[in-house]
Design an enzyme around this catalytic site. Structure first.
Site, PDB file in Angstrom:
ATOM      1  N   ASP A 152       0.689  -1.431  -0.337  1.00 23.96           N
ATOM      2  CA  ASP A 152       0.377  -0.073  -0.083  1.00 23.96           C
ATOM      3  C   ASP A 152       1.000   0.734   0.268  1.00 23.96           C
ATOM      4  O   ASP A 152       1.219   1.943   0.697  1.00 23.96           O
ATOM      5  CB  ASP A 152      -1.122  -0.104   1.219  1.00 23.96           C
ATOM      6  CG  ASP A 152      -1.889   0.740   1.235  1.00 23.96           C
ATOM      7  OD1 ASP A 152      -1.664   1.862   0.197  1.00 23.96           O
ATOM      8  OD2 ASP A 152      -2.443   1.637   2.137  1.00 23.96           O
ATOM      9  N   LYS A 194       2.030   8.013   0.899  1.00 24.71           N
ATOM     10  CA  LYS A 194       1.827   8.028   1.698  1.00 24.71           C
ATOM     11  C   LYS A 194       3.285   8.231   2.019  1.00 24.71           C
ATOM     12  O   LYS A 194       4.259   8.521   1.512  1.00 24.71           O
ATOM     13  CB  LYS A 194       2.351   6.519   2.894  1.00 24.71           C
ATOM     14  CG  LYS A 194       0.462   5.757   2.797  1.00 24.71           C
ATOM     15  CD  LYS A 194       0.729   4.694   3.542  1.00 24.71           C
ATOM     16  CE  LYS A 194      -0.069   3.877   3.339  1.00 24.71           C
ATOM     17  NZ  LYS A 194      -0.845   4.182   4.161  1.00 24.71           N
ATOM     18  N   ASP A 227       0.138  -5.241   4.762  1.00 25.93           N
ATOM     19  CA  ASP A 227      -0.661  -4.972   4.691  1.00 25.93           C
ATOM     20  C   ASP A 227      -1.858  -5.788   3.727  1.00 25.93           C
ATOM     21  O   ASP A 227      -3.434  -5.439   3.426  1.00 25.93           O
ATOM     22  CB  ASP A 227      -1.073  -3.348   3.666  1.00 25.93           C
ATOM     23  CG  ASP A 227      -2.404  -2.982   3.594  1.00 25.93           C
ATOM     24  OD1 ASP A 227      -2.861  -2.799   5.271  1.00 25.93           O
ATOM     25  OD2 ASP A 227      -2.423  -2.057   2.682  1.00 25.93           O
ATOM     26  N   GLU A 238      -7.709   2.068   0.566  1.00 29.39           N
ATOM     27  CA  GLU A 238      -8.068   1.516  -0.465  1.00 29.39           C
ATOM     28  C   GLU A 238      -8.951   0.272   0.003  1.00 29.39           C
ATOM     29  O   GLU A 238      -9.643  -0.845  -0.989  1.00 29.39           O
ATOM     30  CB  GLU A 238      -7.145   0.987  -1.198  1.00 29.39           C
ATOM     31  CG  GLU A 238      -5.448   0.248  -0.920  1.00 29.39           C
ATOM     32  CD  GLU A 238      -5.191   0.294   0.637  1.00 29.39           C
ATOM     33  OE1 GLU A 238      -5.720   1.875   0.936  1.00 29.39           O
ATOM     34  OE2 GLU A 238      -4.967  -0.369   1.244  1.00 29.39           O
ATOM     35  N   ARG A 260     -10.711  -0.767   2.465  1.00 26.31           N
ATOM     36  CA  ARG A 260     -12.127  -0.685   2.335  1.00 26.31           C
ATOM     37  C   ARG A 260     -13.063  -0.520   1.179  1.00 26.31           C
ATOM     38  O   ARG A 260     -14.688  -1.293   0.822  1.00 26.31           O
ATOM     39  CB  ARG A 260     -12.848   0.611   2.707  1.00 26.31           C
ATOM     40  CG  ARG A 260     -12.956   1.960   2.094  1.00 26.31           C
ATOM     41  CD  ARG A 260     -12.525   3.463   3.266  1.00 26.31           C
ATOM     42  NE  ARG A 260     -11.822   3.422   3.999  1.00 26.31           N
ATOM     43  CZ  ARG A 260     -12.314   4.333   4.756  1.00 26.31           C
ATOM     44  NH1 ARG A 260     -12.874   5.580   4.995  1.00 26.31           N
ATOM     45  NH2 ARG A 260     -10.676   4.849   5.356  1.00 26.31           N
TER      46      ARG A 260
HETATM   47  N1  BES Z   1      -3.482  -0.071   5.550  1.00 27.26           N
HETATM   48  C1  BES Z   1      -3.675   1.420   5.741  1.00 27.26           C
HETATM   49  C2  BES Z   1      -3.416   2.079   7.155  1.00 27.26           C
HETATM   50  C3  BES Z   1      -2.693   1.077   8.570  1.00 27.26           C
HETATM   51  C4  BES Z   1      -1.672   2.061   8.171  1.00 27.26           C
HETATM   52  C5  BES Z   1      -2.799  -0.127   8.075  1.00 27.26           C
HETATM   53  C6  BES Z   1      -1.003   1.476   9.507  1.00 27.26           C
HETATM   54  C7  BES Z   1      -1.196  -0.273   9.484  1.00 27.26           C
HETATM   55  C8  BES Z   1       0.085   0.377   9.632  1.00 27.26           C
HETATM   56  C9  BES Z   1      -4.544   1.998   5.259  1.00 27.26           C
HETATM   57  O1  BES Z   1      -5.031   1.347   3.971  1.00 27.26           O
HETATM   58  C10 BES Z   1      -4.441   3.705   4.836  1.00 27.26           C
HETATM   59  O2  BES Z   1      -3.629   3.851   4.365  1.00 27.26           O
HETATM   60  N2  BES Z   1      -6.068   3.986   5.566  1.00 27.26           N
HETATM   61  C11 BES Z   1      -5.961   5.466   5.840  1.00 27.26           C
HETATM   62  C12 BES Z   1      -7.197   6.368   5.398  1.00 27.26           C
HETATM   63  C13 BES Z   1      -7.532   7.727   5.451  1.00 27.26           C
HETATM   64  C14 BES Z   1      -7.272   7.538   4.170  1.00 27.26           C
HETATM   65  C15 BES Z   1      -8.733   7.873   5.978  1.00 27.26           C
HETATM   66  C16 BES Z   1      -5.528   5.586   7.384  1.00 27.26           C
HETATM   67  O3  BES Z   1      -5.341   5.366   8.545  1.00 27.26           O
HETATM   68  O4  BES Z   1      -4.786   6.647   6.874  1.00 27.26           O
HETATM   69 ZN    ZN Z   2      -4.121  -0.297   3.162  1.00 29.85          ZN
HETATM   70 MN    MN Z   3      -3.887   3.655   2.306  1.00 31.34          MN
END
Ligand code: BES
Ligand code: ZN
Ligand code: MN
Length: 495
Positions: free
Chosen positions: A268, A275, A286, A347, A349
């Site tokens: 991801d 990111k 992920d 992504e 969800r």
């Molecule tokens: N895979 C990430 C969540 C994550 C973060 C898992 C850190 C493990 C460690 C997920 O896809 C994500 O990026 N979520 C975002 C959502 C936001 C853009 C609404 C997040 O949590 O920042």
């Molecule tokens: Zn993710």
């Molecule tokens: Mn993500």
């Protein structure tokens, strides 16, 4: 690791090491230290007097050549305060003993089964021992193969041949090995764990264990109109996969059919909403939700509970490219619901939305998903506790009590229509983000919207999939959470 029952008296055990545990209140003769010869207990009294033995949690005190015993080493593991002791701690104590002794090149060890442990206790100890004998060190060229426990003997004074005890060992071993299988998958770097490779592991496991297996590729995913999963996948050169594994025991009732849906994002990057580079390498994990469901399927294929289960793992990379989906794009999910993409980093969800819709189409009547879904759940619960959400309190309760049994901590967070405002879109049915506040809740609810009326539980394992520190009873790295919770749940449910 070979695990066997032995019935020799404690003094006569001739293995290189024996491990016992004792409590803070009485570190020389409580717990299983009670079963040591009195001369050895006297020695432990002396160690207590000079402060070397306190019984504090996971304290390891090693005694060489204990008097009147045949073992070369005696290890006393501290169990902490008696009032704080829970059944799952037994597994951690056995695990701490395994990790302490293997680090000292001990390959064969004994563990005393307590009088009141019973089959549950034996299973817990077995799980703890096998989980502890694991390191995520596959890519070190200097292998530490010498640091493993080959024989773990469970010593009990009851008569030999107890079938229930052998079954408890086999069950504990199958569950812990399946958890370690999940840990291996999670630990692989993204260049070794593309959707295609993850699917290959899934297929090989299914063939090995006799599970039904099917897999969808790019064409099938598009033909089935899985627009949400495809939107994420379209930016990657690696083709997506959607894995389906089926466990259909003949004696099981037609219903329920439990659908296990796991997020399988093999990397991801965040996509166009990229990111920060700081911890981006962690995003190889992920796919932990998907790996969880594969581990659960491996375990139940061996343990054969009487309940029908289908696992669905939608898998893709989330990458940045000229083909990648963009913030602002509107996509149509398999369910027909339209989604406005406000952030391409939300992504998981999207992949789950089509995963759940497909699980429903396959006939699942209960849906349980696991996903590394949000950073927000880590803000709320750290990396100690999994966030649990759901539309059906009875199923949520099953997950939580199973978590209590295994020591995989779970805590329920709310879902409530009042939050729905937060992820409304001005041009589509839903938006894929709901803002910073309550981020774990809006993410969960978005996923739940695709479960519809089907009873649904969601586990956000973003925090718990990985441990940044080594624990006395567990290596640093992938934890395999919540494999054990789900297997225990399915076993108990089928009873
Ligand atoms: N895979 C990430 C969540 C994550 C973060 C898992 C850190 C493990 C460690 C997920 O896809 C994500 O990026 N979520 C975002 C959502 C936001 C853009 C609404 C997040 O949590 O920042
Ligand atoms: Zn993710
Ligand atoms: Mn993500």
């Amino acid at each position: 690791m070979k695990i066997e029952l032995q019935h020799e008296p404690v003094e006569k055990l001739s293995l290189p090491a024996l491990a016992v545990y004792s409590f803070e209140e009485d570190p020389s003769s409580s717990g299983t230290a009670r079963r040591l010869p009195s001369k050895v207990q006297k020695l432990l009294e002396d160690l207590k007097a000079c402060g070397e033995l306190t019984g504090k949690a996971y304290e390891c005190t090693l005694v060489h050549q204990p008097v009147g015993m045949a073992v070369q080493k005696l290890l006393v593991v501290g169990a902490g305060k008696k009032e704080k002791f829970k059944p799952f701690h037994l597994g951690r104590l056995a695990g701490a003993a395994v990790r302490f002794l293997r680090a000292r090149a001990v390959h064969e060890m004994a563990w005393i089964v307590g009088e009141k442990d019973g089959t549950k206790g034996i299973q817990t100890v077995t799980e703890g021992a096998v989980l502890a004998d694991y390191d995520a060190d596959r890519y070190r060229t200097e292998q530490r193969a010498d640091r493993r426990v080959d024989l773990f003997a469970l010593v009990c004074d009851k008569t030999p041949g107890s079938e229930a005890w052998a079954a408890a060992i086999a069950q504990g071993q199958a569950i812990a090995e399946a958890t370690n299988f999940t840990r291996d998958l999670v630990n692989e770097p993204a260049n070794q764990m593309t959707p295609t490779l993850l699917a290959r592991h899934a297929r090989e496991m299914a063939e090995r264990t006799g599970l039904g297996y099917q897999e969808l590729g790019t064409e099938e995913i598009r033909a089935l109109k899985m627009g949400a999963l495809w939107a994420v996948a379209q930016g990657s050169d690696e083709p997506p996969r959607l894995m389906v594994l089926r466990y259909t025991p003949e004696e099981a009732p037609e219903a329920p059919v439990i659908g296990l849906v796991g997020k399988g994002i093999t990397f991801d990057s965040g996509g166009i909403s990229i990111k920060p580079s700081q911890d981006m390498h962690e995003m190889k994990t992920d796919m932990a939700g998907g790996a969880t469901m594969l581990g659960v399927m491996q375990a139940i294929a061996q343990l054969k509970p009487r309940v029908r289960v289908i696992a669905v793992v939608p898998s893709t990379e989330n990458m940045v490219s000229g083909k990648a989906y963009r913030p602002g794009d509107v996509i149509t999910s398999m369910s027909g619901k339209t989604i406005e993409v406000l952030n391409t980093d939300a992504e998981g969800r999207l992949a789950l939305a089509d995963g759940l819709a497909y699980a429903k189409q396959l006939g699942c009547t209960v849906l349980i998903d696991a996903a590394t879904l949000t950073g927000a759940v880590m803000v709320a619960l750290g990396n100690i506790t999994t966030g649990v959400f759901g539309s059906d309190q009875e199923w949520v309760n099953r997950v939580i009590s199973s978590g209590i049994e295994t020591g995989e901590r779970m805590w329920q967070l709310p879902v409530d229509d009042d939050y729905r405002e937060l992820y409304k879109s001005s041009i589509a049915d839903l938006a894929n983000t709901g803002g910073r506040y309550g981020g774990a809740i809006t993410a969960a609810m978005f996923v739940g919207d695709f479960a519809g009326d089907t009873p649904w539980v969601h586990m956000d394992i973003a925090g718990t999939r990985w441990s940044n520190e080594e624990k006395p009873y567990l290596a640093k790295g992938p934890t395999g959470v919540p494999v054990r919770t789900l297997v225990h749940l399915l076993m108990d449910f089928a009873k």
